[in-house]
Design an enzyme around this catalytic site. Sequence first.
Site, mmCIF file in Angstrom:
data_model
loop_
_atom_site.group_PDB
_atom_site.id
_atom_site.type_symbol
_atom_site.label_atom_id
_atom_site.label_comp_id
_atom_site.label_asym_id
_atom_site.label_seq_id
_atom_site.Cartn_x
_atom_site.Cartn_y
_atom_site.Cartn_z
ATOM 1 N N ASP A 1 50.760 26.305 -17.545
ATOM 2 C CA ASP A 1 50.440 26.539 -18.938
ATOM 3 C C ASP A 1 49.014 26.005 -19.138
ATOM 4 O O ASP A 1 48.494 25.202 -18.345
ATOM 5 C CB ASP A 1 51.438 25.867 -19.881
HETATM 6 C C1 NOJ Z 1 50.159 27.938 -24.346
HETATM 7 C C2 NOJ Z 1 51.597 28.271 -24.568
HETATM 8 O O1 NOJ Z 1 52.402 27.121 -24.398
HETATM 9 C C3 NOJ Z 1 52.115 29.366 -23.660
HETATM 10 O O2 NOJ Z 1 53.414 29.724 -24.058
HETATM 11 C C4 NOJ Z 1 51.202 30.545 -23.673
HETATM 12 O O3 NOJ Z 1 51.707 31.565 -22.851
HETATM 13 C C5 NOJ Z 1 49.828 30.102 -23.215
HETATM 14 N N1 NOJ Z 1 49.311 29.074 -24.090
HETATM 15 C C6 NOJ Z 1 48.845 31.261 -23.137
HETATM 16 O O4 NOJ Z 1 48.522 31.702 -24.389
#
Ligand code: NOJ
Length: 746
Positions: free
Chosen positions: A291
């Site tokens: 993430d």
């Molecule tokens: C952070 C989020 O926790 C995740 O779910 C998401 O896919 C990513 N950012 C990318 O935007």
Amino acid sequence: MKYLQFIGLASVVFLIHAFKLENTFQKQVPVKSIEERVDSVMKLLTLEEKIGQMTLFTSDWAVTGPTLREGYREDIKAGKVGAIFNAHTAAYNRELQRIAVEETRLGIPLLFGYDVIHGYKTIFPVPLGESASWDLDAMEKAARIAAIEAAAAGLHWTFAPMVDIARDPRWGRICEGAGEDTYLGARIAEARVKGFQGDDLSKDNTLIACAKHYAAYGAAQAGRDYHFVDISERVLRETYLPPFMAAKKAGVRTFMTSFNELFGVPASGSRFLLTDVLRDEWGFDGFVVTDYTSINEMVDHGIVANEKDAAELSLDAGVDMDMQGATYYNYLLELVREGRISVARVNESVRRILRIKFELGLFDDPYRYSNTEREKARVFAPEHLEAARDIARKSIVLLRNEKNTLPLSKKIRTLAVVGPLAANQKDLIGSWSGAGDYKQSVSLLDGIKTKLGTTVKILHTEGCAITGQDKTGFKNALALAKTAEAIVVAVGESADMSGEAASRSDITLPGVQEELVKALVATGKPVVVVLMNGRPLAIPWIAENAPAILETWFLGTQAGHAIADVLFGDYNPSGKLTVTFPRNAGQIPIFYNAKNTGRPMDPLDKYTSKYLDVPNTPQFPFGFGLSYSRFEYGNLKTDRSVFGADSSPLKITCTVRNLGPYDGEEVVQLYVRDRVGSVTRPVRELKGFQKIFLKNGESKTVAFTLTADDLKFYNRDMIWTAEPGMFDLYVGGDSNAALTTAVELR
Ligand code: NOJ
């Protein structure tokens, strides 16, 4: 074929390579397997270029359209970036792809990812809402449509499904998952993966899916986003991992790590999660992305002293691609040169990533997914809007309907449609609404107007805002209400009150909305409360006093039409909660499959497990949802009273009758209780469900099967097994189902 074109002005040396590659990449795919084609690329890549394949950077979006951050274009040209996220639209992604295939040394195509969570342009209900449909086919279809639209707009990869089990409504991200139950969550994970990925990844209408956030992100302490997690391995394996495992079995090609720590180690540095479980136990062969900057965040977690060590820990644990953190980009070369990370380890990750680029057909035609004509034709296609309306109405949960307040008559003369969300379009598409354009969403007011035409006088005012203490609008709302035959009041949260970084400690209706509802109910008129929110709310007064309540979540582009269909009886509500609604936040965590304790609640005995100030029971239990019809359950039978691990599955049947007065659907639920275990077992566990349609007055026999495998859990020695003994079975329309029988597993 095109490989020569891909490399553009490449040097002679690379033309030679390209010649080799051309033969390798050509569409005579059966001749060369993907593995052989991956090998051929691996041979050509420098270490720097390999690291580039492991690097994912974001694109931005300005008022004028998509943009790239300073320097990223040069990074792409230098082969230092293998994947981009948040870039979308066919034209823009085509241009970025052109740079990658024509202006880099080897012409390796980029992979484009995006959060296509509940739709690309046509927005479906937020996932928690959609899960309340219990309709796996409809959920698969919603994901399919999202992929069809997104894949025409230049995308290859969605950061979905979010398969985190969530039992804390304070946590804003509860909105993005399928609720509190592991069994249901696993089935929904499968449906969504199948929907996104379709049956052939190389088709121009499929996306690779991503099971996230691995793992136990939903168990954040106190429901605060990004907070630490402290659960046992048993709870991890029994409650949080099965939906991930189901996604893997359904063929999901990528996993995303979570922000949280688990057993004291952040997920992006957890060898236990990423290698021991995911690779060695489950045999996952896709790739793992972090993430956003979660590798870097390991410094703040306090598990490494600097980002270089973080990159090492992460690589060593099993992460293949770094999202936005640039830690591989900045430090991996040094780490390899210093002998801290082996080239073999890097190769492993690069192969996983390349393999998927081949599976998507990107080496055959890197522009396959960027087609402006197709984009125009697919985005907001009429059949997509129709499907969005269909699943939106299936996701609505009727929580209360005193004296058959609903459905409202279309012959009504005057209707008041009030509340801060009544005419709202903006919030209807919920959080994580992709490229969704809220201006295309149908408000409740417009949905009602479209349905009723000019025959009904519709009066509208907001009454109050979602937040704030201003009650000056009440006067007007009450004046309208007094002249109306019925009142529909839309209250709830704004979309940004759920989703990422949107935890709330107080889960009541914000602002003065509850007071508005109270004032309207006090008129004595039929009042229908339409809730719009991304989490369970604590609404004890409304739950016990409003004549009718519809939980409509954030239903997406077609919200207003879907709610109007239910309000006026064109659709008989069939949604059931996939998450418990507490009476107040003090009951959290509250979920249906809890343990019994040694002192189960006895109202007459003080020294039993309960509160002094609130009952143990929730406001609305898991699985609950009313219909305009009543359903009667009976005749629960099993084909044997004893069954064994090696015998044929136990067959369980019951009859369900629609007592009328409407045709309708019912979600028939099967729960099991293991009476005695080597470790204590939950009071109930969902083991099966079926959504059936019954005409008014019709009766059907519903059959379930159960095997010893379905009764497995981690025993006292942490062995996954089913233990012989007595099991209670319950069948009914919610998790309090009363109809019961018992069987013995021998
Ligand atoms: C952070 C989020 O926790 C995740 O779910 C998401 O896919 C990513 N950012 C990318 O935007």
